[in-house]
Scaffold this active site. Structure first.
Site, PDB file in Angstrom:
ATOM      1  N   HIS A   1      18.625 -50.995  28.639  1.00 35.85           N
ATOM      2  CA  HIS A   1      18.633 -49.841  29.560  1.00 35.85           C
ATOM      3  C   HIS A   1      17.372 -49.735  30.385  1.00 35.85           C
ATOM      4  O   HIS A   1      17.286 -48.882  31.259  1.00 35.85           O
ATOM      5  CB  HIS A   1      18.902 -48.518  28.832  1.00 35.85           C
ATOM      6  CG  HIS A   1      18.313 -48.439  27.472  1.00 35.85           C
ATOM      7  ND1 HIS A   1      19.023 -48.800  26.348  1.00 35.85           N
ATOM      8  CD2 HIS A   1      17.086 -48.101  27.039  1.00 35.85           C
ATOM      9  CE1 HIS A   1      18.253 -48.628  25.276  1.00 35.85           C
ATOM     10  NE2 HIS A   1      17.082 -48.225  25.664  1.00 35.85           N
TER      11      HIS A   1
ATOM     12  N   HIS B   1       7.552 -48.742  30.736  1.00 28.89           N
ATOM     13  CA  HIS B   1       8.859 -49.144  31.246  1.00 28.89           C
ATOM     14  C   HIS B   1       9.087 -48.431  32.575  1.00 28.89           C
ATOM     15  O   HIS B   1       8.316 -47.561  32.950  1.00 28.89           O
ATOM     16  CB  HIS B   1       9.975 -48.784  30.245  1.00 28.89           C
ATOM     17  CG  HIS B   1      10.076 -47.330  29.989  1.00 28.89           C
ATOM     18  ND1 HIS B   1       9.371 -46.693  28.965  1.00 28.89           N
ATOM     19  CD2 HIS B   1      10.734 -46.347  30.648  1.00 28.89           C
ATOM     20  CE1 HIS B   1       9.632 -45.406  29.003  1.00 28.89           C
ATOM     21  NE2 HIS B   1      10.435 -45.160  30.025  1.00 28.89           N
TER      22      HIS B   1
ATOM     23  N   HIS C   1      12.040 -46.778  35.608  1.00 30.01           N
ATOM     24  CA  HIS C   1      13.373 -46.263  35.966  1.00 30.01           C
ATOM     25  C   HIS C   1      13.514 -46.500  37.467  1.00 30.01           C
ATOM     26  O   HIS C   1      12.525 -46.344  38.205  1.00 30.01           O
ATOM     27  CB  HIS C   1      13.466 -44.755  35.674  1.00 30.01           C
ATOM     28  CG  HIS C   1      13.220 -44.415  34.230  1.00 30.01           C
ATOM     29  ND1 HIS C   1      14.238 -44.262  33.307  1.00 30.01           N
ATOM     30  CD2 HIS C   1      12.057 -44.235  33.540  1.00 30.01           C
ATOM     31  CE1 HIS C   1      13.716 -43.972  32.117  1.00 30.01           C
ATOM     32  NE2 HIS C   1      12.402 -43.955  32.231  1.00 30.01           N
TER      33      HIS C   1
ATOM     34  N   GLU D   1      12.697 -40.246  38.059  1.00 30.16           N
ATOM     35  CA  GLU D   1      13.301 -39.231  37.173  1.00 30.16           C
ATOM     36  C   GLU D   1      12.771 -37.852  37.584  1.00 30.16           C
ATOM     37  O   GLU D   1      13.540 -36.961  37.923  1.00 30.16           O
ATOM     38  CB  GLU D   1      12.943 -39.555  35.725  1.00 30.16           C
ATOM     39  CG  GLU D   1      13.481 -40.925  35.306  1.00 30.16           C
ATOM     40  CD  GLU D   1      13.884 -40.975  33.866  1.00 30.16           C
ATOM     41  OE1 GLU D   1      13.008 -40.881  32.992  1.00 30.16           O
ATOM     42  OE2 GLU D   1      15.079 -41.091  33.599  1.00 30.16           O
TER      43      GLU D   1
ATOM     44  N   HIS E   1       6.745 -45.231  33.375  1.00 32.16           N
ATOM     45  CA  HIS E   1       6.351 -44.388  32.238  1.00 32.16           C
ATOM     46  C   HIS E   1       5.463 -45.186  31.289  1.00 32.16           C
ATOM     47  O   HIS E   1       5.893 -46.214  30.749  1.00 32.16           O
ATOM     48  CB  HIS E   1       7.603 -43.904  31.490  1.00 32.16           C
ATOM     49  CG  HIS E   1       8.363 -42.881  32.258  1.00 32.16           C
ATOM     50  ND1 HIS E   1       9.688 -42.613  32.027  1.00 32.16           N
ATOM     51  CD2 HIS E   1       7.988 -42.054  33.258  1.00 32.16           C
ATOM     52  CE1 HIS E   1      10.091 -41.650  32.840  1.00 32.16           C
ATOM     53  NE2 HIS E   1       9.070 -41.285  33.599  1.00 32.16           N
TER      54      HIS E   1
ATOM     55  N   THR F   1      13.506 -38.942  28.220  1.00 32.90           N
ATOM     56  CA  THR F   1      14.570 -38.770  29.220  1.00 32.90           C
ATOM     57  C   THR F   1      15.764 -39.672  28.899  1.00 32.90           C
ATOM     58  O   THR F   1      16.707 -39.778  29.662  1.00 32.90           O
ATOM     59  CB  THR F   1      14.067 -39.141  30.626  1.00 32.90           C
ATOM     60  OG1 THR F   1      13.665 -40.530  30.586  1.00 32.90           O
ATOM     61  CG2 THR F   1      12.907 -38.269  31.030  1.00 32.90           C
ATOM     62  N   THR F   2      15.653 -40.357  27.744  1.00 32.36           N
ATOM     63  CA  THR F   2      16.763 -41.190  27.295  1.00 32.36           C
ATOM     64  C   THR F   2      17.042 -40.826  25.841  1.00 32.36           C
ATOM     65  O   THR F   2      16.124 -40.366  25.146  1.00 32.36           O
ATOM     66  CB  THR F   2      16.382 -42.696  27.350  1.00 32.36           C
ATOM     67  OG1 THR F   2      15.123 -42.847  26.692  1.00 32.36           O
ATOM     68  CG2 THR F   2      16.261 -43.187  28.767  1.00 32.36           C
TER      69      THR F   2
HETATM   70  O1  LIG Z   1      12.065 -40.793  28.336  1.00 33.86           O
HETATM   71  B1  LIG Z   1      11.510 -42.063  28.472  1.00 33.86           B
HETATM   72  O2  LIG Z   1      12.288 -42.952  29.238  1.00 33.86           O
HETATM   73  O3  LIG Z   1      10.194 -41.853  29.066  1.00 33.86           O
HETATM   74  C1  LIG Z   1       9.358 -41.409  27.975  1.00 33.86           C
HETATM   75  C2  LIG Z   1       9.861 -42.186  26.817  1.00 33.86           C
HETATM   76  C3  LIG Z   1       9.261 -42.554  25.618  1.00 33.86           C
HETATM   77  C4  LIG Z   1       9.980 -43.308  24.696  1.00 33.86           C
HETATM   78  C5  LIG Z   1      11.282 -43.680  25.001  1.00 33.86           C
HETATM   79  N1  LIG Z   1      12.090 -44.382  24.120  1.00 33.86           N
HETATM   80  C6  LIG Z   1      11.744 -45.089  23.042  1.00 33.86           C
HETATM   81  S1  LIG Z   1      10.238 -45.588  22.716  1.00 33.86           S
HETATM   82  N2  LIG Z   1      12.762 -45.348  22.233  1.00 33.86           N
HETATM   83  C7  LIG Z   1      12.605 -46.010  20.961  1.00 33.86           C
HETATM   84  C8  LIG Z   1      12.395 -44.983  19.919  1.00 33.86           C
HETATM   85  C9  LIG Z   1      12.705 -43.626  20.145  1.00 33.86           C
HETATM   86  C10 LIG Z   1      12.488 -42.710  19.123  1.00 33.86           C
HETATM   87  C11 LIG Z   1      11.998 -43.127  17.892  1.00 33.86           C
HETATM   88  C12 LIG Z   1      11.698 -44.479  17.694  1.00 33.86           C
HETATM   89  C13 LIG Z   1      11.902 -45.385  18.694  1.00 33.86           C
HETATM   90  C14 LIG Z   1      11.862 -43.329  26.200  1.00 33.86           C
HETATM   91  C15 LIG Z   1      11.130 -42.596  27.084  1.00 33.86           C
HETATM   92 ZN   LIG Z   2      11.081 -43.458  30.804  1.00 37.57          ZN
END
Ligand SMILES: O[B-]1(O)OCc2ccc(NC(=S)NCc3ccccc3)cc21
Ligand SMILES: [Zn+2]
Length: 258
Positions: free
Chosen positions: A62, A92, A94, A104, A117, A196-197
């Protein structure tokens, strides 16, 4: 890909699997500059990034993510609205499929072509990223807008590696210091929000820079040739429009350092 099935067909249905999607501190938001509160107590944001903590670049189905070694405090963000240093874990992007849609956060209703981000976690208070990601002050994300114009001289290092992660794979990238992706001014807006995801945890202290960086249409185009799907899947779905639209402010205050 699994992410699309797990996440459903997009932001409008996420609340079915992730009820927090309709919570009180969801991100992104529309930032309205003249309604932001100038807070003179907000000091500058300080980025201490070590030269060589980057590890790999991954198409995770994604977005495209550059992961960092976060086993110590070599690369941290501090100051600004933060009470202690937060460790850099990944960054990463968007983006949209064309023109100036893809960011976003929006500014007075205007969106940018893309948004970067830089994700950090509070390793002073929490033992792991996963634990921090569910805590109200667990994450600090620096948001940087991307606007199209001339080539960005350092973004090439990332965009030239994207062909290697066209499908959902990972490849190594070493010694990439994301400090080279910052604009000249670090003036920012800050507010309490969320991922945001999915899982959309309400654990993010957002720091959104006012000044965008300039990248070329050609460099942005390389993001758009990434695929959501894996090499083994027969349907090829281009990775684009991986941005969530602005969410209700629900009474939150946006402060500005400006
Ligand atoms: O909203 B964002 O796209 O911007 C800010 C942001 C920070 C982190 C992520 N997701 C991650 S690190 N997921 C893996 C995970 C998520 C939760 C726990 C462990 C592991 C996406 C976004
Ligand atoms: Zn993000």
């Amino acid at each position: 890909s699994h992410a699309l099935r797990l996440w459903g067909s997009g932001p409008s249905v996420w609340h079915k699997n992730y009820p927090v999607a309709q919570g009180n501190r969801q991100s992104p938001i529309d930032i309205v500059p003249h309604q932001a509160l100038h807070d003179p107590s907000l000091g500058p944001v300080v980025l201490n990034y070590d030269q060589c903590t980057s590890m790999n670049i991954t198409n995770n189905g994604h977005s495209v993510v550059v992961q960092f070694d976060d086993s110590d405090d070599r690369s941290v963000i501090q100051g600004g609205p933060l009470d202690n240093p937060y460790r850099l874990k990944q960054f990463h992007f968007h983006w949209g499929e064309k023109g100036c849609h893809g960011s976003e956060h929006t500014v007075a209703g205007n969106s940018y072509a893309s948004e970067l981000h830089l994700v950090h976690w509070n390793a002073v208070k929490y033992k792991t990223f996963g634990e921090a990601a569910t805590a109200p002050d667990g994450l600090a994300v620096l948001g940087i807008f991307l606007e199209t114009g001339d080539d960005h001289r350092w973004l090439h290092v990332i965009t030239d590696a994207l062909y290697m992660v066209k499908f959902k794979v990972s490849t190594t990238v070493n010694c990439f210091n994301p400090k080279c992706l910052l604009p000249s001014s670090l003036h920012y807006w800050t507010y309490l929000g969320s991922l945001t995801t999915p899982p959309l945890h309400e654990s993010v202290i957002w720091i959104v820079l006012r000044e965008p960086i300039i990248v070329s249409e050609k460099q942005l185009g390389k993001f758009r040739m990434l695929l959501f799907t894996g090499e083994e899947e027969d349907q090829r779905i281009r990775m684009e429009n991986n941005f969530r639209p602005p969410q209700p402010l629900k009474g939150r205050k946006v402060r500005s350092s400006i």
